[in-house]
Design a protein around this motif. Sequence first.
Motif, PDB file in Angstrom:
ATOM      1  N   ARG A 446      -8.209   8.550  18.432  1.00  0.00           N
ATOM      2  CA  ARG A 446      -7.303   7.400  18.504  1.00  0.00           C
ATOM      3  C   ARG A 446      -6.044   7.593  17.668  1.00  0.00           C
ATOM      4  NH1 ARG A 446     -10.907   6.955  21.302  1.00  0.00           N
ATOM      5  NH2 ARG A 446      -9.221   7.666  22.613  1.00  0.00           N
ATOM      6  N   LEU A 447      -5.868   8.717  17.019  1.00  0.00           N
ATOM      7  CA  LEU A 447      -4.733   8.916  16.105  1.00  0.00           C
ATOM      8  C   LEU A 447      -3.476   9.339  16.874  1.00  0.00           C
ATOM      9  CD1 LEU A 447      -6.534  10.713  13.139  1.00  0.00           C
ATOM     10  CD2 LEU A 447      -6.044   8.278  13.407  1.00  0.00           C
ATOM     11  N   HIS A 448      -2.964   8.451  17.678  1.00  0.00           N
ATOM     12  CA  HIS A 448      -1.744   8.732  18.426  1.00  0.00           C
ATOM     13  C   HIS A 448      -1.104   7.409  18.825  1.00  0.00           C
ATOM     14  CE1 HIS A 448      -3.641   7.674  22.296  1.00  0.00           C
ATOM     15  NE2 HIS A 448      -4.719   8.264  21.807  1.00  0.00           N
ATOM     16  N   GLY A 449       0.129   7.490  19.281  1.00  0.00           N
ATOM     17  CA  GLY A 449       0.822   6.279  19.711  1.00  0.00           C
ATOM     18  C   GLY A 449       0.942   5.276  18.584  1.00  0.00           C
ATOM     19  N   GLU A 450       0.472   4.053  18.818  1.00  0.00           N
ATOM     20  CA  GLU A 450       0.560   3.001  17.813  1.00  0.00           C
ATOM     21  C   GLU A 450      -0.326   3.281  16.599  1.00  0.00           C
ATOM     22  OE1 GLU A 450       2.722   0.489  17.903  1.00  0.00           O
ATOM     23  OE2 GLU A 450       3.464   1.468  19.727  1.00  0.00           O
ATOM     24  N   ASN A 451      -1.286   4.177  16.735  1.00  0.00           N
ATOM     25  CA  ASN A 451      -2.156   4.533  15.611  1.00  0.00           C
ATOM     26  C   ASN A 451      -1.736   5.841  14.950  1.00  0.00           C
ATOM     27  OD1 ASN A 451      -3.899   2.301  15.755  1.00  0.00           O
ATOM     28  ND2 ASN A 451      -5.111   3.276  17.372  1.00  0.00           N
ATOM     29  N   ALA A 452      -0.500   6.263  15.185  1.00  0.00           N
ATOM     30  CA  ALA A 452       0.001   7.477  14.531  1.00  0.00           C
ATOM     31  C   ALA A 452      -0.031   7.294  13.017  1.00  0.00           C
ATOM     32  CB  ALA A 452       1.424   7.773  14.999  1.00  0.00           C
ATOM     33  N   VAL A 453      -0.264   8.379  12.304  1.00  0.00           N
ATOM     34  CA  VAL A 453      -0.386   8.343  10.847  1.00  0.00           C
ATOM     35  C   VAL A 453       0.991   8.542  10.218  1.00  0.00           C
ATOM     36  CG1 VAL A 453      -1.466   9.403   8.835  1.00  0.00           C
ATOM     37  CG2 VAL A 453      -2.707   9.303  11.017  1.00  0.00           C
ATOM     38  N   PRO A 454       1.421   7.650   9.322  1.00  0.00           N
ATOM     39  CA  PRO A 454       2.692   7.843   8.638  1.00  0.00           C
ATOM     40  C   PRO A 454       2.554   8.882   7.529  1.00  0.00           C
ATOM     41  CG  PRO A 454       1.659   5.815   7.890  1.00  0.00           C
ATOM     42  CD  PRO A 454       0.772   6.376   8.968  1.00  0.00           C
ATOM     43  N   GLY A 455       2.863  10.127   7.829  1.00  0.00           N
ATOM     44  CA  GLY A 455       2.706  11.206   6.862  1.00  0.00           C
ATOM     45  C   GLY A 455       3.974  11.478   6.091  1.00  0.00           C
ATOM     46  N   ALA A 456       3.833  12.097   4.934  1.00  0.00           N
ATOM     47  CA  ALA A 456       5.002  12.476   4.140  1.00  0.00           C
ATOM     48  C   ALA A 456       5.782  13.595   4.806  1.00  0.00           C
ATOM     49  CB  ALA A 456       4.563  12.898   2.742  1.00  0.00           C
TER      50      ALA A 456
END
Length: 492
Positions: A446-456
């Motif tokens: 599920r880590l895509h689209g609206e659930n993308a992770v805000p990474g440094a």
Amino acid sequence: MEVERQPDIPPVPRPPWRKPKWWLAAGVVLALVAAAVVVPTVLRSAGRCADGVTRTDTGECVGVTDGSYVFAPELAEIQGLVRAENEAVVASGEPFVSIALMIPMTLTDNDTTPVEWVRHHLQGAYVAQYRANHDVATGDRPLIRLLLANPGSGLARWQPVVAELERRRTTSDHLVAVTGIGLSLATSRDAMVRLSEAKIPLFASTLTSDDLRDIDGLVNMAPTNAAQARAAATHVKANTRTAMLIQDDTEDELYAKTLAESFSTTFVDVDHSFAGQTEFFDSRLGGVANTFLQMVPNICTARPGVLYFAGRGQHLLMLVAQLVERKCKDHPIRILTGDDLSVVAFPGDLARRAADAGIDVRFTALAHPDAWRAAPAEFDAQSTYYLRDQICTVCFPLLFRNDTLDDASAIMAYDAVLTAVRTTRFAGKPPGRLVSPEDLLQVQNRLHGENAVPGASGWLSFDGHGSPIAKVVPIMRVQPDGTAGFADIARS
């Protein structure tokens, strides 16, 4: 026939020291028991560095620790911080799980990565752990312990370490994920395949190899080599129409082959073409510098807008040294290559001579702090805060005053741990039990689209193979003193 009777012989008295005594017999029994217990223990401890950490025949201590066993003197400070945070988590009495950082922490002369790369990985992972446990913006439960897993030089001792990590899934450690890995080696692949078979999720920090995309449960923070080459080609197409390809043609050099194929496919179109034919070299053979010397006249004749170097950074230095002496100094040379150059020390003298000779060397990088200032819209401010703030006492700049983020290691390790944390907390709290590795595997999808992770290192939206989609790629430029400075930003 009658047997002649012998005269009775009186028994000879037993010397006093040979008379059986109960305490002596008991002592013999105790000694035998002690030998059966102590001797094997001593033999085992001879190959034991600490709980979960064993000594190899090469003298390395490999295994898993909560920070209490220090793998190398250069890591003592950061391992102390990890240990303190882990102890605070346990003392809190709150539910917790463990995430492991697995990278080589005992380096030898055979390793190409410096100890700074290792230390920065640990620092980035620790800052992510601290943030996860103290900043509710990342969620709040379960708390996170950070285990440090050392598979030894070149990950050569990955097997006992992976076995120990597997064991810790069902102990009080509650291991749910492994992060790091970091190096695209055959041993890395073997270790990840075994972890994948054991259903342990993987969150890799700096892996870029394209042939790792078939490992189930692997999520990678870094764009693949092919994605970086595409980003580089798209970037230079805006201001040049011709390119020339120089490629390491070594049979097993997949890195060079991937760069060459991806750059070529992306660059060539109706308006863009290659000037001259591809110049091949074989890095396995001797005389590489001589081969580059023979290439220089063809480069001068072709006069390409950019030279794309599909090879390792150490060989690029040889090419630059030959180009410094080229006859066509009236034609500026712009060189672009992959992120391997980021781990190679560019000699200051060579960098100065190259600048004086009109040679501009650039390469793709996995992350760089200057990108946060150059393209703030590409990053989430909260995700970079703990790595950039100059006042916060638990942020990277004040915690590690003598270290830098420039090699991307700390940034990528930070993202790997935080992505594992986000996945853990997205899994929620299953009824009657703690979250498990299998729960994380479900969430990874599920880590895509609206659930993308805000990474440094940029927003992390993963495709079906666990690779980031359309991620920002910093373009770095070699400065006249040999250091790398941020030049621009591209997109993978």
